[in-house]
Scaffold this motif. Structure first.
Motif, PDB file in Angstrom:
ATOM      1  N   ALA A   1       9.721 -34.548  52.257  1.00 53.28           N
ATOM      2  CA  ALA A   1      10.155 -35.090  51.123  1.00 53.28           C
ATOM      3  C   ALA A   1       9.182 -35.627  50.338  1.00 53.28           C
ATOM      4  O   ALA A   1       7.941 -36.201  50.870  1.00 53.28           O
ATOM      5  CB  ALA A   1      11.042 -36.091  51.872  1.00 53.28           C
ATOM      6  N   GLN A   2       9.191 -35.570  49.195  1.00 51.01           N
ATOM      7  CA  GLN A   2       8.092 -36.241  48.123  1.00 51.01           C
ATOM      8  C   GLN A   2       8.996 -37.317  47.024  1.00 51.01           C
ATOM      9  O   GLN A   2      10.167 -37.279  46.812  1.00 51.01           O
ATOM     10  CB  GLN A   2       7.660 -35.243  47.234  1.00 51.01           C
TER      11      GLN A   2
ATOM     12  N   VAL B   1      17.094 -27.168  41.192  1.00 48.40           N
ATOM     13  CA  VAL B   1      16.930 -28.598  40.369  1.00 48.40           C
ATOM     14  C   VAL B   1      18.306 -29.067  39.798  1.00 48.40           C
ATOM     15  O   VAL B   1      18.859 -28.300  39.110  1.00 48.40           O
ATOM     16  CB  VAL B   1      15.923 -28.278  39.265  1.00 48.40           C
ATOM     17  N   ILE B   2      18.743 -30.218  40.455  1.00 46.69           N
ATOM     18  CA  ILE B   2      20.063 -30.690  40.033  1.00 46.69           C
ATOM     19  C   ILE B   2      19.825 -32.255  39.020  1.00 46.69           C
ATOM     20  O   ILE B   2      19.206 -33.044  39.884  1.00 46.69           O
ATOM     21  CB  ILE B   2      20.915 -30.809  41.169  1.00 46.69           C
TER      22      ILE B   2
ATOM     23  N   ALA C   1      14.885 -32.227  43.303  1.00 45.85           N
ATOM     24  CA  ALA C   1      14.740 -30.779  43.261  1.00 45.85           C
ATOM     25  C   ALA C   1      14.508 -30.277  44.668  1.00 45.85           C
ATOM     26  O   ALA C   1      13.993 -31.475  45.595  1.00 45.85           O
ATOM     27  CB  ALA C   1      13.328 -30.317  42.655  1.00 45.85           C
ATOM     28  N   LEU C   2      14.975 -29.420  45.145  1.00 40.10           N
ATOM     29  CA  LEU C   2      14.974 -28.842  46.553  1.00 40.10           C
ATOM     30  C   LEU C   2      14.589 -27.412  46.646  1.00 40.10           C
ATOM     31  O   LEU C   2      14.671 -26.705  45.806  1.00 40.10           O
ATOM     32  CB  LEU C   2      16.044 -29.253  47.301  1.00 40.10           C
TER      33      LEU C   2
ATOM     34  N   ALA D   1      12.384 -33.180  46.611  1.00 37.72           N
ATOM     35  CA  ALA D   1      11.584 -34.012  45.581  1.00 37.72           C
ATOM     36  C   ALA D   1      12.412 -34.932  45.013  1.00 37.72           C
ATOM     37  O   ALA D   1      13.315 -34.584  44.217  1.00 37.72           O
ATOM     38  CB  ALA D   1      10.734 -33.109  44.759  1.00 37.72           C
ATOM     39  N   HIS D   2      12.175 -36.257  45.155  1.00 40.02           N
ATOM     40  CA  HIS D   2      12.903 -37.382  44.371  1.00 40.02           C
ATOM     41  C   HIS D   2      12.325 -37.515  43.239  1.00 40.02           C
ATOM     42  O   HIS D   2      11.298 -37.895  42.882  1.00 40.02           O
ATOM     43  CB  HIS D   2      13.117 -38.491  45.284  1.00 40.02           C
ATOM     44  N   ARG D   3      13.173 -37.294  42.060  1.00 43.83           N
ATOM     45  CA  ARG D   3      12.620 -37.578  40.395  1.00 43.83           C
ATOM     46  C   ARG D   3      13.449 -38.688  40.019  1.00 43.83           C
ATOM     47  O   ARG D   3      14.637 -38.991  40.468  1.00 43.83           O
ATOM     48  CB  ARG D   3      12.654 -36.253  39.768  1.00 43.83           C
TER      49      ARG D   3
END
Length: 449
Positions: free
Chosen positions: A343-344, A444-445, A390-391, A383-385
């Motif tokens: 996880a980022q 990417v959601i 994004a996964l 990836a938390h943005r």
């Protein structure tokens, strides 16, 4: 039936359906009766006129009969009928002919300028004849009224014979045109409503198909993942049952847990299908109840969308989310897969439908690894943005030395379902083989908060 009704009926019916130019047989009968009465009147008045001017009575009668009978043509040639009435005015005959002719002319579609000219001519002719007749009668009686008295009497007489039929005809014609306009608008609205009904039916069919597709996609995700892990554990249980009873017991417990989870999720979805708008459980079977999805959309569609990756009714509803990825990855590890979760970014919460869609994408991707790449090393990246999540799930080539285990069937709908879920939320989905011989699934959601 009145004359007014006859004219209105003619305009309402449109193209003639009776004999010749009559719209109905009743119209023909009415005109025939009027023409007969007018012919009799003109016959008698023609004989009287013949006596006054000193010509044979037969001549006056023969002239009066066809003039009065011309009223039979009033619907087809109203101008000709009025001209005949004007021509017979000096002979003081054809009063019925003139009144009905002027009415028919004013109610017809003849240009207004022609109606005005002929009405004025009829008024002038009647005025002159009335003035001459009044002067003659008063002279014979020895009574000598003033000029203004004769003029006023003649004007009143002329207006009384001309104005009422013209005004009534104008009113009937305007009313008939209004009725025709309203009828045309009603026909247009009826056609529009018919088109709207057809479109509504098409939308209902589309909505039913869409709900079935969503339900099928959700059931595929639940069954494919859980059952795939159950099959893998069952194969491992069979392999170690005699050699390692402790491990076999552990695998048997995992199979039971996964089976119970699958049954729980399936029961929730079937409960959605069997719920009516008032919240009661329907008595119909699931297959019959699914046919009624359009009728119960107000109550069931929100819950179905939650299960299918759509917008959730509220944050309190249950269902898979990103915080369940650890357990999801742990289940795959327990089944023998080498999988890593990375996880980022700062962990945060997203909209319920976003988290469910991300969870289902990872779930389906791991299921595909179980099916098509046994023994492959897999990495799940999250990836938390700020405005999106994004996964990526990437696996290497299958381990040639690993036991392939049982063959798991594939319906070919996994990637399609993942792409549909992501694009329904406005996201981007990409999948395909890697240069190393593995497979990669990326999504990417955007956040929907």
């Amino acid at each position: 039936m009145s004359v007014t009704g006859a004219i209105a009926e003619e305009g309402a019916r449109g193209a003639p359906t009776g004999p010749w130019w009559w719209t109905r047989r009743r119209s023909l009968v009415l005109d025939a009766v009027l023409a007969l009465a007018s012919a009799v009147e003109c016959l008698l008045e023609g004989i009287s006129f013949s006596h006054d001017v000193g010509i044979p009575a037969v001549v006056g009668g023969l002239l009066g009969v066809p003039a009065g009978a011309s009223l039979l043509l009033r619907r087809r040639w109203p101008v000709a009928v009025v001209l005949v009435s004007i021509a017979t005015t000096p002979a003081e005959m054809g009063f019925l002919l003139g009144i009905v002719g002027l009415y028919t002319l004013a109610a017809s579609e003849v240009p207004r300028r022609i109606t005005v000219v002929l009405s004025a001519a009829s008024l002038a002719g009647t005025l002159v004849v009335a003035l001459a007749r009044f002067h003659q009668d008063t002279a014979e009686d020895g009574y000598h009224p003033g000029l203004w008295a004769m003029i006023i009497f003649s004007v009143v007489m002329a207006l009384g014979l001309t104005a009422p039929p013209v005004l009534l005809g104008l009113y009937v014609g305007a009313r008939r045109r209004l009725v025709e306009s309203l009828r045309e608008r009603a026909d247009g609205l009826e056609r529009e409503l018919s088109l709207l009904a057809d479109r509504a039916e098409e939308r209902a069919v589309w909505a039913r198909n869409e709900e079935r597709t969503r339900i099928a996609r959700e059931m595929h995700d639940v069954v494919a993942h859980r059952v795939s892990l159950m099959v893998v554990h069952a194969a491992a249980l069979q392999a170690v049952a005699l050699k390692d009873p402790e491990k076999a017991s552990k695998n048997a417990g995992l199979v039971g847990d996964m089976g119970r989870q699958a049954l729980t999720e399936l029961r929730e979805m079937l409960g959605v299908l069997r719920t009516t708008p008032d919240g009661a459980v329907a008595s119909q079977p699931v297959a019959a109840q699914s046919e009624r999805l359009a009728a119960v959309a107000a109550a069931a569609s929100a819950r179905v969308r939650v299960a299918a990756g759509g917008p959730a009714p509220d944050a309190g509803d249950g269902g898979p989310a990103l915080d369940g990825l650890e357990d999801l990855v742990g289940q795959s590890r327990a089944a023998g897969m080498t999988v890593e979760l990375a996880a980022q970014g700062e962990e945060r919460s997203y909209a319920r439908d976003v988290e469910q869609t991300a969870y289902r994408v990872v779930q389906e991707a791991l299921t595909n690894v179980h099916k098509h790449a046994p023994g492959a090393k897999t990495v799940v990246r999250l990836a938390h943005r700020d405005a999106e999540v994004a996964l990526q799930v990437e696996n290497g080539p299958p381990d040639a030395g690993a036991d392939a285990g049982p063959r798991l069937p594939s319906g070919g709908n996994g990637l399609v379902g993942m792409e549909e879920r992501v694009k329904a939320l406005g996201g981007v989905f990409v999948s395909g083989p890697t240069d190393a011989g593995g497979f990669r699934v990326s999504a990417v959601i955007p956040d929907r908060h």
